[in-house]
Design an enzyme around this catalytic site. Structure first.
Site, mmCIF file in Angstrom:
data_model
loop_
_atom_site.group_PDB
_atom_site.id
_atom_site.type_symbol
_atom_site.label_atom_id
_atom_site.label_comp_id
_atom_site.label_asym_id
_atom_site.label_seq_id
_atom_site.Cartn_x
_atom_site.Cartn_y
_atom_site.Cartn_z
ATOM 1 C CG HIS A 96 -1.997 -1.083 1.105
ATOM 2 N ND1 HIS A 96 -1.885 -2.302 1.741
ATOM 3 C CD2 HIS A 96 -3.175 -1.124 0.425
ATOM 4 C CE1 HIS A 96 -2.947 -3.046 1.463
ATOM 5 N NE2 HIS A 96 -3.739 -2.364 0.671
ATOM 6 C CG PHE A 153 3.624 7.402 -4.882
ATOM 7 C CD1 PHE A 153 2.550 8.285 -4.856
ATOM 8 C CD2 PHE A 153 4.480 7.428 -5.976
ATOM 9 C CE1 PHE A 153 2.331 9.181 -5.900
ATOM 10 C CE2 PHE A 153 4.275 8.324 -7.016
ATOM 11 C CZ PHE A 153 3.196 9.207 -6.978
ATOM 12 N NE ARG A 154 6.925 1.288 -8.354
ATOM 13 C CZ ARG A 154 7.489 1.938 -9.365
ATOM 14 N NH1 ARG A 154 6.916 1.947 -10.557
ATOM 15 N NH2 ARG A 154 8.628 2.572 -9.205
ATOM 16 C CG HIS A 155 -1.761 0.209 -4.121
ATOM 17 N ND1 HIS A 155 -2.447 -0.731 -4.860
ATOM 18 C CD2 HIS A 155 -2.672 0.731 -3.246
ATOM 19 C CE1 HIS A 155 -3.704 -0.796 -4.446
ATOM 20 N NE2 HIS A 155 -3.871 0.091 -3.472
ATOM 21 C CG HIS A 204 -7.262 4.064 -2.613
ATOM 22 N ND1 HIS A 204 -6.212 4.303 -3.467
ATOM 23 C CD2 HIS A 204 -7.182 2.745 -2.289
ATOM 24 C CE1 HIS A 204 -5.526 3.194 -3.659
ATOM 25 N NE2 HIS A 204 -6.094 2.237 -2.959
ATOM 26 C CG ASP A 205 -4.865 2.165 0.207
ATOM 27 O OD1 ASP A 205 -5.701 2.014 1.117
ATOM 28 O OD2 ASP A 205 -4.710 1.341 -0.712
ATOM 29 C CG ASP A 239 -8.354 -0.576 -3.671
ATOM 30 O OD1 ASP A 239 -7.118 -0.463 -3.725
ATOM 31 O OD2 ASP A 239 -8.956 -0.814 -2.614
ATOM 32 C CD GLN A 279 -4.007 -13.199 -6.278
ATOM 33 O OE1 GLN A 279 -4.295 -12.916 -5.120
ATOM 34 N NE2 GLN A 279 -4.289 -12.396 -7.266
#
Length: 494
Positions: A243, A245-247, A283-284, A393, A444
């Site tokens: 979680h 900045f790249r996300h 959002h995060d 997201d 997954q």
């Protein structure tokens, strides 16, 4: 033969190594391995004073005490953590390229430029494999358990503040450059590869998104205010496995792509588009790397502050509007009170919708509306906006496997960090985060089958064009991880 003396820092102690320049690469690596008391299954990583990765070889430049290298030891348990196998091959290719540069230097100076360019490219790519440290692969020592309780620092010779200011300078220097039409078009697609871009470049691309959707003109946003806002958003994401900045960039880029793919510009007002894009961006904010269940069970300050009700999502919203409370960062400062209230209310609803505890509630509401969906209906639009932010997201599996799979590695490490901490503190252990019970494929298959496909299928009914762009890739991902899961079970039987 001459002797090289290399100064390096290891575990906070300055040391030196000495070797002849006719040593082999293996001998040099063994020398550093012995100095670090590393085992054969460990990987060594060395960085120069600027924080850049350097290749451990006889060609290491001699340095001084003031320009020491930094040596780190990383455990290589590839099976348990699913490390990308390309890393070793990349290092071997880097070594071969460096050898070739040395050989060709005396023959043809003109041929060197291209080779040097390739070497630097590989070095940059090796630097960008940041999930080496995120995956908790540092050599175990007495402080190991404590080190997993807090975010890992960035691998850099600079302080956090210096590192951020360097990103800011790069961002502002590049922000006036023209982004090519090819990149602009690629930015509108779900196949965009986030791993190819540095932080400053991602900030430039975020600026492009706000500009190309005409937000600056429509909402009287001054360019320097937008840049300050984007930079502050960057600063308020933590250096944690997933979680980060790249996300944040990935989620915003997917939202941007969905806006173009579904032609939402002709279906929703521009102010609603601004709400969705800015919600994705924020959002995060300041995510600590431990989910709501942990916050509540550990009775953290966030859980106490928000009475156990979506503590993280409430915090993300509060941080977003805290950033915008600064006049130099307030992209909403030139709006009317009504516009501001509309955007603030919309962002709060969209960001709170990313709490997975509310997933079924929001999806079921959308399911009932979907057959009779009306873009002029306020309630319908509100639910759609929440769905769009939610899809963005959790959209990694809609991306090409080469882009998506490293994100799974990062996510699992964040999960494992949390379950390790839960065990250490005697808290209930979140089952799907327990490294002793979860495999990469099983994590997954269930998530895709029970969360992604139902959500993406409903959105595709409203926007059939998404069948090709997000639904089919997710189905392929399910097949891929199902095959891996089956193979793992068969191997266990044998």
């Amino acid at each position: 033969m001459t002797t090289k003396i290399i100064h390096f820092m290891l575990n906070g102690r300055l040391q030196q190594a000495e070797f002849r320049d006719d040593c082999s690469t293996a001998e040099v690596k063994d020398l550093f391995r012995a100095a670090a008391e590393a085992e054969p299954h460990h990987i060594l990583k060395m960085y120069n004073i600027n924080g850049s990765v350097v290749n451990i070889s006889p060609r290491l430049d001699t340095n001084s005490v003031d320009s020491y290298y930094r040596l780190e030891v990383v455990a290589s348990d590839l099976k348990s953590v699913g490390m990308p196998t390309e890393l070793d091959s990349m290092e071997h290719r880097l070594q071969r390229l460096e050898n070739k540069v040395s050989e060709e230097a005396v023959k043809s100076p003109d041929a060197i430029a291209d080779l040097k360019s390739q070497v630097e490219s590989f070095k940059r790519k090796l630097e960008s494999v940041e999930h080496l440290s995120w995956m908790g692969l540092f050599k175990e020592d007495s402080d190991h358990q404590l080190s997993t309780l807090s975010p890992k620092p960035k691998t850099s010779g600079l302080s956090l503040q210096e590192d951020r200011q360097q990103v800011r300078r790069k961002f502002l220097n590049m922000s006036s450059l023209q982004v090519t039409e090819e990149v602009r078009e690629h930015l509108k697609t779900p196949i965009f590869d986030n791993w190819q871009w540095e932080e400053a470049e991602m900030l430039v691309l975020l600026q492009v998104m706000f500009t190309d959707l005409d937000f600056l003109t429509a909402f009287h946003i001054e360019l320097d205010v937008l840049q300050n806002f984007l930079f502050e958003v960057f600063c308020h994401y933590n250096n944690i496995p997933f979680h980060n900045f790249r996300h944040c960039f990935c989620v915003t880029q997917m939202m941007y792509g969905l806006i173009w793919l579904t032609e939402l510009r002709s279906k929703l007002s521009r102010i609603d588009l601004l709400i969705m894009l800015t919600s994705a961006l924020c959002h995060d904010l300041d995510h600590p790397g431990y989910n709501n269940v942990y916050q509540i069970n550990a009775q953290t300050d966030l859980a106490l502050r928000y009475n156990d009700i979506s503590p993280l999502e409430n915090h993300h919203c509060a941080v977003a509007f805290g950033i915008m409370s600064k006049p130099e960062c307030n992209i909403l400062k030139n709006l009317t009170c009504e516009q501001y209230k509309h955007i603030r209310g919309g962002m709060i609803k969209c960001i709170l919708a990313t709490d997975m505890a509310r997933h079924n509630e929001i999806l079921n509401k959308f399911k009932t509306m979907q057959p009779v969906f009306d873009f002029t209906n306020k309630d319908h639009k509100e639910v759609l906006m929440k769905i769009m932010v939610k899809v963005s997201d959790i959209s990694n599996e809609a991306r090409p496997m080469a882009v998506a799979e490293p994100w799974l590695d990062c996510l699992l490490q964040e999960f494992f960090n949390q379950s390790d901490t839960e065990k250490l503190k005697g808290l209930p252990v979140t089952p799907f985060m327990d490294r002793d019970k979860v495999s990469k494929p099983s994590s997954q298959t269930n998530f895709i089958r029970f969360v992604l496909l139902p959500l993406f299928t409903e959105l595709t009914k409203l926007f059939p064009c998404l069948e090709e762009h997000i639904l089919e890739p997710v189905r392929r991902a399910l097949d891929y991880y199902s095959d891996l899961e089956r193979a793992g079970k068969e191997e266990t039987k044998e």
